[in-house]
Motif scaffolding. Structure first.
Motif, PDB file in Angstrom:
ATOM      1  N   ALA A 271       0.888  -1.255   0.182  1.00  0.00           N
ATOM      2  CA  ALA A 271      -0.059   0.001  -0.056  1.00  0.00           C
ATOM      3  C   ALA A 271       0.789   1.062   0.033  1.00  0.00           C
ATOM      4  CB  ALA A 271      -0.741   0.012   1.321  1.00  0.00           C
ATOM      5  N   ASP A 272       0.324   2.578  -0.417  1.00  0.00           N
ATOM      6  CA  ASP A 272       1.011   3.696  -0.149  1.00  0.00           C
ATOM      7  C   ASP A 272       0.233   4.766   0.408  1.00  0.00           C
ATOM      8  OD1 ASP A 272      -1.079   3.752  -1.990  1.00  0.00           O
ATOM      9  OD2 ASP A 272       0.190   4.634  -3.724  1.00  0.00           O
ATOM     10  N   LYS A 273      -0.330   4.339   1.433  1.00  0.00           N
ATOM     11  CA  LYS A 273      -1.327   5.356   2.228  1.00  0.00           C
ATOM     12  C   LYS A 273      -0.321   6.017   3.306  1.00  0.00           C
ATOM     13  CE  LYS A 273      -5.052   6.035   1.946  1.00  0.00           C
ATOM     14  NZ  LYS A 273      -5.906   6.985   1.153  1.00  0.00           N
ATOM     15  N   ILE A 274       0.553   5.201   3.704  1.00  0.00           N
ATOM     16  CA  ILE A 274       1.121   5.504   5.096  1.00  0.00           C
ATOM     17  C   ILE A 274       2.950   5.446   4.809  1.00  0.00           C
ATOM     18  CG2 ILE A 274       1.687   5.155   7.520  1.00  0.00           C
ATOM     19  CD1 ILE A 274      -0.950   3.787   7.641  1.00  0.00           C
ATOM     20  N   PRO A 275       3.592   6.561   5.036  1.00  0.00           N
ATOM     21  CA  PRO A 275       5.220   6.516   4.747  1.00  0.00           C
ATOM     22  C   PRO A 275       5.773   5.431   5.447  1.00  0.00           C
ATOM     23  CG  PRO A 275       4.554   8.734   5.353  1.00  0.00           C
ATOM     24  CD  PRO A 275       3.322   7.974   5.483  1.00  0.00           C
ATOM     25  N   ARG A 276       6.534   4.750   4.934  1.00  0.00           N
ATOM     26  CA  ARG A 276       7.386   3.727   5.915  1.00  0.00           C
ATOM     27  C   ARG A 276       8.217   4.362   6.934  1.00  0.00           C
ATOM     28  NH1 ARG A 276      10.753  -0.291   1.671  1.00  0.00           N
ATOM     29  NH2 ARG A 276       8.963  -1.453   1.050  1.00  0.00           N
ATOM     30  N   SER A 277       8.409   5.751   7.068  1.00  0.00           N
ATOM     31  CA  SER A 277       9.162   6.194   8.131  1.00  0.00           C
ATOM     32  C   SER A 277       8.114   6.164   9.417  1.00  0.00           C
ATOM     33  CB  SER A 277       9.437   7.739   7.713  1.00  0.00           C
ATOM     34  OG  SER A 277       8.262   8.358   7.409  1.00  0.00           O
TER      35      SER A 277
END
Length: 468
Positions: A271-277
């Motif tokens: 998914a691309d909703k939340i930054p990995r950081s």
């Protein structure tokens, strides 16, 4: 010669990677469509009036009514011999599947009027996976259990991006109603929550939060998919609740915490909703739970988070006999870390426990994963890269603790400890061979023979194989 033979066998054991399918679903069996694709002939047939079963062979005569595939091998009105031990009902129809032409071997599946109509439609489906999902969506809660299972298995084996593409054709209210049913099986609830994450919006958050806070097992069935759907709709602002309930909460059960970690992995890879950081900050909370820290160390390495060297050295140093499984993933994290201080830390750990460092460098603990960007489809298997396994410690330690709340594909294969301290990988993960099965046994036999030959040729020396 021995070196290359070992390399080939290593690749064979690891097996090919498959395209990532529905992330929280697990197909139970081959679907009707898949069976039709693998068979040389498929037909609709019915039992011949007056015919009886051969009690020795189980064979019974059936008359072909309609040919769906392989008309060069069988024609309508032909009589074929089928192995079938079920009840023979007059006028009952069957799906006949034939293999190994020209003298086809036939098996059969009893059909109802609904399943026969379904099978005829399946035979006409286009190759476009989205068009197929549109069809199967209409059978997810059908009264015929065979059709509901077949349609579910089709969703479970369909790549997640195709499920996302189905969004304009999903029935949001219907999904909410299914999710709210107390007796809905966990596997189906996982699928419906995954679909709600695709077509839902912020208006669904109160319902999902209530489910997350519930103490009723039936309400929280499919918890990993529930958390993932909540985070898709809430975005980064939803992490504090997940941290509070599952990751930072030392009273949270192992199964619930593992479900939260699975959801975080999904968001970090698919998914691309939340930054990995932000996701790694949540995983850092698990490092404060010594008995569970090994579950997230491979994720931190895979995502290139090298901020936890000191904490991991501390975990290694303070590990006791009841939680020393953390040591192998710590060593592999340091082996993967590009920072110079990691090498110094590794030397320190080698002095404390050289055996754990040796195990981490053994045959089944290589190669070290290369962290960085989101892996492509050839590097993913249902949201999990096999490198998580070779880092050690990324999978459940007990089958019983997770049977009610973790997908079937996440349960460990008891016969396949990856490292000497008993870490398991998934029996059904497509990137891993089940070594208890016939293919695995054969591969291991060849691998053992190759290793023995290599040691004889090389004089017993040891070589660490590091792929380029």
């Amino acid at each position: 010669m021995g070196y290359w033979l070992l390399m080939v066998l290593c690749l064979a054991i690891l097996g090919p990677r498959q395209a990532m399918a529905c992330p929280f679903c697990s197909a139970v069996s081959q679907t009707l469509r898949q069976e039709m694709e693998t068979m040389e002939a498929v037909a609709i047939g019915e039992s011949v009036p007056g015919e009886t079963r051969n009690e020795e062979t189980g064979q019974v005569a059936m008359r072909v009514i309609r040919v769906l595939k392989g008309d060069q091998w069988v024609k309508p009105d032909e009589t074929v011999s089928v192995v079938y031990y079920g009840d023979l009902e007059p006028g009952r129809r069957y799906m006949l599947s034939g293999a190994d032409p020209p003298n086809l071997l036939w098996s059969c599946l009893p059909l109802t009027p609904d399943s026969e109509a379904y099978l005829l439609k399946v035979a006409e489906l286009p190759d476009d996976p989205l068009e197929r999902l549109k069809f199967y969506q209409g059978y997810l809660q059908h009264s015929d259990s065979m059709l509901t299972r077949d349609s579910y298995d089709e969703f479970a084996t369909t790549p997640y991006p195709v499920v996302q593409a189905l969004k304009p054709f999903m029935n949001h209210d219907e999904l909410v109603a299914w999710i709210s049913e107390p007796e809905m099986p966990a596997d189906r609830k996982r699928l419906y929550l995954t679909m709600l994450g695709v077509c839902g919006d912020e208006k669904d958050l109160p319902m999902l939060e209530k489910m997350l806070r519930s103490t009723q097992p039936s309400t929280r069935a499919g918890l990993d998919a529930l958390i993932a759907a909540y985070l898709i709709l809430a975005g980064e602002s939803g992490l504090p609740l997940i941290n509070e309930l599952f990751l930072a909460n030392h009273q949270s059960s192992y199964a619930d915490t593992y479900a939260a970690i699975m959801a975080i992995r999904f968001h970090g890879t698919e998914a691309d909703k939340i930054p990995r950081s932000s996701l790694v900050q949540s995983l850092h909370l698990v490092l404060e739970r010594e008995d569970l820290a090994d579950l997230v160390i491979p994720d931190l390495a895979r995502w290139g988070d090298w901020s936890q060297i000191d904490r991991l050295v501390q975990l290694f140093t303070e590990a006791e006999d009841d939680n020393n499984w953390v040591r192998v993933p710590v060593v592999n994290y340091l082996r993967a870390c590009p920072k110079p201080e990691a090498e110094a830390a590794l030397e320190k750990l080698r002095e404390i426990d050289p055996e754990s460092v040796r195990r981490a460098s053994s045959f089944f603990s290589i190669p070290i994963p290369t962290p960085g960007g989101t892996p492509n489809s050839s590097q993913r298997t249902r949201g999990r890269d096999w490198n998580w396994a070779v880092l050690g410690g990324a999978y459940p330690r007990t089958e019983e603790a997770l049977a009610a709340s973790v997908p079937l594909r996440a349960l460990p294969a008891r016969s396949l400890p990856l490292t000497a301290d008993g870490r398991y990988v998934s029996r059904s993960d497509p990137a891993i061979v089940n070594f208890a099965g016939p293919v695995g046994v054969t591969l291991m036999a060849f691998a053992s023979l190759a290793i023995a030959m290599y040691l004889v040729v090389s004089g017993g020396g040891t070589r660490v194989v590091t792929p380029v």
